[in-house]
Design a protein around this motif. Structure first.
Motif, PDB file in Angstrom:
ATOM      1  N   ILE A 110      60.057  16.237 -54.203  1.00  0.00           N
ATOM      2  CA  ILE A 110      59.115  15.797 -55.202  1.00  0.00           C
ATOM      3  C   ILE A 110      58.022  16.768 -55.408  1.00  0.00           C
ATOM      4  CG2 ILE A 110      57.230  14.045 -55.429  1.00  0.00           C
ATOM      5  CD1 ILE A 110      59.161  12.090 -53.693  1.00  0.00           C
ATOM      6  N   TYR A 111      57.393  17.405 -54.342  1.00  0.00           N
ATOM      7  CA  TYR A 111      56.147  18.083 -54.471  1.00  0.00           C
ATOM      8  C   TYR A 111      56.324  19.867 -54.793  1.00  0.00           C
ATOM      9  CZ  TYR A 111      53.260  14.064 -53.831  1.00  0.00           C
ATOM     10  OH  TYR A 111      52.641  12.791 -53.824  1.00  0.00           O
ATOM     11  N   LEU A 112      57.579  20.190 -54.088  1.00  0.00           N
ATOM     12  CA  LEU A 112      57.851  21.474 -54.135  1.00  0.00           C
ATOM     13  C   LEU A 112      58.818  21.690 -55.558  1.00  0.00           C
ATOM     14  CD1 LEU A 112      56.632  21.168 -50.988  1.00  0.00           C
ATOM     15  CD2 LEU A 112      58.087  23.120 -50.765  1.00  0.00           C
ATOM     16  N   VAL A 113      59.589  20.972 -55.852  1.00  0.00           N
ATOM     17  CA  VAL A 113      60.541  21.245 -56.798  1.00  0.00           C
ATOM     18  C   VAL A 113      59.969  20.409 -58.003  1.00  0.00           C
ATOM     19  CG1 VAL A 113      62.939  21.106 -57.558  1.00  0.00           C
ATOM     20  CG2 VAL A 113      62.350  21.687 -55.164  1.00  0.00           C
ATOM     21  N   LEU A 114      60.110  19.134 -57.961  1.00  0.00           N
ATOM     22  CA  LEU A 114      60.021  18.085 -59.243  1.00  0.00           C
ATOM     23  C   LEU A 114      58.566  18.528 -59.993  1.00  0.00           C
ATOM     24  CD1 LEU A 114      60.526  15.846 -61.008  1.00  0.00           C
ATOM     25  CD2 LEU A 114      59.604  14.163 -59.172  1.00  0.00           C
ATOM     26  N   VAL A 115      57.515  18.367 -59.191  1.00  0.00           N
ATOM     27  CA  VAL A 115      56.104  18.502 -59.737  1.00  0.00           C
ATOM     28  C   VAL A 115      55.710  19.928 -60.470  1.00  0.00           C
ATOM     29  CG1 VAL A 115      53.644  18.646 -59.119  1.00  0.00           C
ATOM     30  CG2 VAL A 115      54.877  16.789 -58.227  1.00  0.00           C
ATOM     31  N   PRO A 116      56.163  20.792 -59.590  1.00  0.00           N
ATOM     32  CA  PRO A 116      55.971  22.150 -60.506  1.00  0.00           C
ATOM     33  C   PRO A 116      56.773  22.579 -61.663  1.00  0.00           C
ATOM     34  CG  PRO A 116      56.409  22.464 -58.334  1.00  0.00           C
ATOM     35  CD  PRO A 116      56.493  21.108 -58.339  1.00  0.00           C
ATOM     36  N   HIS A 117      58.022  22.227 -61.637  1.00  0.00           N
ATOM     37  CA  HIS A 117      58.721  22.386 -62.864  1.00  0.00           C
ATOM     38  C   HIS A 117      58.582  21.384 -63.973  1.00  0.00           C
ATOM     39  CE1 HIS A 117      61.232  25.649 -61.345  1.00  0.00           C
ATOM     40  NE2 HIS A 117      61.147  24.955 -60.143  1.00  0.00           N
ATOM     41  N   LEU A 118      57.883  20.126 -63.415  1.00  0.00           N
ATOM     42  CA  LEU A 118      57.676  19.091 -64.455  1.00  0.00           C
ATOM     43  C   LEU A 118      56.358  19.455 -65.017  1.00  0.00           C
ATOM     44  CD1 LEU A 118      58.429  16.055 -65.697  1.00  0.00           C
ATOM     45  CD2 LEU A 118      56.741  15.172 -63.924  1.00  0.00           C
ATOM     46  N   LYS A 119      55.649  20.108 -64.514  1.00  0.00           N
ATOM     47  CA  LYS A 119      54.384  20.684 -65.276  1.00  0.00           C
ATOM     48  C   LYS A 119      54.465  21.826 -66.050  1.00  0.00           C
ATOM     49  CE  LYS A 119      50.537  21.345 -62.910  1.00  0.00           C
ATOM     50  NZ  LYS A 119      49.657  20.884 -63.860  1.00  0.00           N
ATOM     51  N   GLU A 120      55.423  22.898 -65.561  1.00  0.00           N
ATOM     52  CA  GLU A 120      55.942  23.817 -66.444  1.00  0.00           C
ATOM     53  C   GLU A 120      56.579  23.361 -67.825  1.00  0.00           C
ATOM     54  OE1 GLU A 120      58.490  26.411 -64.228  1.00  0.00           O
ATOM     55  OE2 GLU A 120      59.091  27.504 -66.157  1.00  0.00           O
ATOM     56  N   LEU A 121      57.172  22.566 -67.549  1.00  0.00           N
ATOM     57  CA  LEU A 121      57.960  21.977 -68.768  1.00  0.00           C
ATOM     58  C   LEU A 121      57.213  21.433 -69.838  1.00  0.00           C
ATOM     59  CD1 LEU A 121      60.829  21.716 -70.039  1.00  0.00           C
ATOM     60  CD2 LEU A 121      61.079  19.633 -68.970  1.00  0.00           C
ATOM     61  N   CYS A 122      56.157  20.457 -69.280  1.00  0.00           N
ATOM     62  CA  CYS A 122      55.300  19.600 -70.374  1.00  0.00           C
ATOM     63  C   CYS A 122      54.029  20.261 -70.586  1.00  0.00           C
ATOM     64  CB  CYS A 122      55.176  18.258 -69.733  1.00  0.00           C
ATOM     65  SG  CYS A 122      54.168  18.190 -68.324  1.00  0.00           S
ATOM     66  N   GLY A 123      53.464  21.251 -69.625  1.00  0.00           N
ATOM     67  CA  GLY A 123      52.135  21.946 -69.730  1.00  0.00           C
ATOM     68  C   GLY A 123      50.979  20.915 -69.751  1.00  0.00           C
ATOM     69  N   SER A 124      51.089  19.768 -68.715  1.00  0.00           N
ATOM     70  CA  SER A 124      50.221  18.873 -68.526  1.00  0.00           C
ATOM     71  C   SER A 124      49.255  19.156 -67.770  1.00  0.00           C
ATOM     72  CB  SER A 124      50.655  17.632 -68.524  1.00  0.00           C
ATOM     73  OG  SER A 124      49.943  16.675 -68.018  1.00  0.00           O
ATOM     74  N   GLU A 126      47.684  16.785 -65.971  1.00  0.00           N
ATOM     75  CA  GLU A 126      47.485  15.266 -65.696  1.00  0.00           C
ATOM     76  C   GLU A 126      48.011  15.222 -64.015  1.00  0.00           C
ATOM     77  OE1 GLU A 126      49.185  10.738 -66.476  1.00  0.00           O
ATOM     78  OE2 GLU A 126      49.733  12.419 -67.783  1.00  0.00           O
ATOM     79  N   LEU A 127      48.973  16.039 -63.776  1.00  0.00           N
ATOM     80  CA  LEU A 127      49.561  16.165 -62.394  1.00  0.00           C
ATOM     81  C   LEU A 127      49.147  17.439 -61.767  1.00  0.00           C
ATOM     82  CD1 LEU A 127      51.241  14.306 -60.518  1.00  0.00           C
ATOM     83  CD2 LEU A 127      53.169  15.594 -61.385  1.00  0.00           C
ATOM     84  N   LEU A 128      48.535  17.429 -60.707  1.00  0.00           N
ATOM     85  CA  LEU A 128      48.242  18.746 -59.768  1.00  0.00           C
ATOM     86  C   LEU A 128      49.526  19.059 -59.341  1.00  0.00           C
ATOM     87  CD1 LEU A 128      44.788  17.611 -58.601  1.00  0.00           C
ATOM     88  CD2 LEU A 128      45.231  19.047 -60.294  1.00  0.00           C
ATOM     89  N   ASN A 129      49.415  20.544 -59.261  1.00  0.00           N
ATOM     90  CA  ASN A 129      50.317  21.242 -58.396  1.00  0.00           C
ATOM     91  C   ASN A 129      50.106  21.137 -56.751  1.00  0.00           C
ATOM     92  OD1 ASN A 129      52.731  22.704 -57.599  1.00  0.00           O
ATOM     93  ND2 ASN A 129      52.384  24.422 -58.976  1.00  0.00           N
ATOM     94  N   THR A 130      50.535  20.250 -56.042  1.00  0.00           N
ATOM     95  CA  THR A 130      50.034  20.329 -54.691  1.00  0.00           C
ATOM     96  C   THR A 130      51.329  20.144 -53.890  1.00  0.00           C
ATOM     97  OG1 THR A 130      50.269  18.057 -55.021  1.00  0.00           O
ATOM     98  CG2 THR A 130      48.016  18.846 -55.224  1.00  0.00           C
ATOM     99  N   PRO A 131      51.834  21.597 -53.412  1.00  0.00           N
ATOM    100  CA  PRO A 131      52.982  21.465 -52.677  1.00  0.00           C
ATOM    101  C   PRO A 131      52.814  21.076 -51.031  1.00  0.00           C
ATOM    102  CG  PRO A 131      52.010  23.677 -53.072  1.00  0.00           C
ATOM    103  CD  PRO A 131      51.418  22.814 -54.200  1.00  0.00           C
ATOM    104  N   LEU A 132      51.262  21.382 -50.706  1.00  0.00           N
ATOM    105  CA  LEU A 132      50.985  21.144 -49.401  1.00  0.00           C
ATOM    106  C   LEU A 132      51.277  19.604 -49.165  1.00  0.00           C
ATOM    107  CD1 LEU A 132      47.985  23.386 -48.761  1.00  0.00           C
ATOM    108  CD2 LEU A 132      50.441  23.665 -48.047  1.00  0.00           C
ATOM    109  N   LYS A 133      51.283  18.771 -50.176  1.00  0.00           N
ATOM    110  CA  LYS A 133      51.311  17.235 -49.899  1.00  0.00           C
ATOM    111  C   LYS A 133      52.779  17.110 -49.323  1.00  0.00           C
ATOM    112  CE  LYS A 133      48.326  15.149 -53.388  1.00  0.00           C
ATOM    113  NZ  LYS A 133      48.223  14.022 -54.100  1.00  0.00           N
ATOM    114  N   GLY A 134      53.887  17.967 -50.136  1.00  0.00           N
ATOM    115  CA  GLY A 134      55.097  17.755 -49.481  1.00  0.00           C
ATOM    116  C   GLY A 134      55.329  18.233 -48.205  1.00  0.00           C
TER     117      GLY A 134
END
Length: 433
Positions: A110-124, A126-134
């Motif tokens: 969720i936090y190391l794969v999905l979120v970073p690539h989701l942000k990269e794709l949409c440029g939003s 809205e969602l912070l890139n927080t790999p340390l959560k995962g």
């Protein structure tokens, strides 16, 4: 025109060959360039060595491999005329460590794969890139694992007849405390509601008012139209025998019985590069495996509702993995409450040198069914075969018969296709041979 893309951050790497038409994906072949050779290494070794060597196939799902391996050896005992019995204590601890492995995998994804690539794709923003959560959530799961299984990854604490650990009430209390922290973290940081309330949701309307990472991920997926993209075969497979899952073949929403003997492999179609992966098929047909398949087989209302609206889209696939994390956390609590430490951890078996026969072990690993097949002669391994979940999902079939991942990437832009590929939680090292 065919373009090659090397995809990283997938526990290794894969080569994708995109055949584009009018700037949309017309076909993709998938190659895994690395060689493992683990099965060949096992030939001629004492069967107990498999319990140490096979967990090293992957740095993410070592428990899944050791459980599949010990089940295969115990099955060989049974097929040689010697039934292996294990206590409820050993059975529940084996399940507990497996489930914790699934949870830590999902949190990292969720936090190391999905979120970073989701942000990269949409440029939003809205969602912070927080790999340390995962990483934090996974570390809590690993602390519980360590109490029962020692080091992680590559633990080797399961043996024919049970487990090698003999823990105390204090250890059990520590495990419950860590699980409470892990659950609270997931509720606060990811869901925005309690696990119990989240699991009671039956439709997307139930979580519409949430303001959490889960809600932000859901909004971005909808903004990107992922509820209309990434459709695969709409056919699912769940094989391992566990309390948290249900073994079934699912076509659409209809459930059918399954028998693991119909699983076999074939060479991957990779005309542009040597691939060391093999395709896995059930009765010669491709099926999707993993959290979405398990949720469909368990008939969870929320996921069935999503499937009714959006079928097996990238959206439904992502939501199922997050939903399963909540389901598994609740199941962990149940297991810990049921463990009776007064039972013995291991029941002695006859010496392995007396065993000659074949055996099969099937478990549900993070990405779906994992199968180990072993042939033993007087305790020595004659042959060993490992069939991993990613071999079903991201197999490389032909244009006439594509795998689930190949099907899901069709008619998308290349950027969308690469994101959709990652929604299958790709693992390179588990796929190659």
């Amino acid at each position: 025109m065919i373009t090659k893309t090397i995809l990283e951050q997938i526990e290794g790497e894969a080569s994708l060959y995109f055949d584009m038409k009018d700037n949309l994906v017309d076909f993709v072949t998938i190659a895994f360039p690395h060689f493992r050779g683990m099965e060949k290494m096992l030939e001629g070794k004492n069967a107990m060595d498999a319990l140490v060597i096979t967990p090293r196939v992957c740095g993410i799902c070592g428990h899944s491999h050791v459980l599949a391996s010990v089940r295969a050896i115990e099955d060989a005992y049974k097929n040689s005329g010697f039934t292996v019995n294990i206590t409820q204590k050993a059975s529940k601890v084996r399940e507990l460590t497996l489930v914790l492995e699934l949870i830590q995998n999902h949190l990292k994804w969720i936090y190391l794969v999905l979120v970073p690539h989701l942000k990269e794709l949409c440029g939003s923003k809205e969602l912070l890139n927080t790999p340390l959560k995962g990483a934090y959530g996974a570390s809590l799961a690993t602390k519980i694992l360590a109490i029962f299984a020692g080091q992680w990854p590559h633990s080797s604490y399961m043996v024919p007849g049970g487990i090698t650990s003999d823990f105390t009430y204090v250890d059990l209390t520590k495990a419950k405390s860590h699980l409470q922290k892990l659950t609270e973290y997931f509720e606060t940081e990811t869901l925005g509601v309690s696990v119990e309330e989240f699991l009671s949701f039956e439709s997307c309307k139930d979580f519409a008012s949430l303001e959490s990472d889960f809600a932000k991920i859901e909004h971005l997926l909808i903004d990107l139209g992922m509820q209309k993209k990434g459709h695969a075969k709409d056919a699912f497979l769940s094989l391992g025998t566990h309390e948290f899952s249900h073994a079934a073949k699912v076509k659409g929403t209809k459930l059918f019985k399954v028998v693991s003997k119909y699983i076999d492999t074939q060479d991957a179609y990779a005309p542009d590069e040597k691939s060391y992966a093999k395709n896995a098929l059930y009765k010669k047909q491709f099926y999707e495996t993993g959290p979405l398949a398990r949720c469909m087989a368990k008939e969870f209302k929320l996921i069935k509702n999503m499937h009714r609206r959006f079928k097996d889209s990238a959206y439904t696939r992502v939501m199922a993995r997050i939903y399963e994390t909540a389901h598994l956390l609740a199941f962990c609590k149940k297991l810990l409450d049921e463990i009776d430490i007064s039972e013995v951890s291991c029941i002695e078996t006859i010496a392995l040198k007396n065993i000659s026969g074949i055996g099969e072990g099937v478990v549900e690993a993070p990405r779906g069914p994992l199968i180990h097949r072993v042939q033993i002669k007087e305790g020595i391994i004659k042959s060993y075969k490992i069939i991993t979940p990613t071999q079903y999902n991201i197999a490389s079939g032909t244009k006439e018969n594509p795998s689930p991942a190949q099907q899901a990437m069709l008619h998308c832009s290349q950027a969308d296709a690469k994101f959709i590929f990652r929604t299958f939680d790709v693992c390179s090292v588990c796929t190659t041979h």
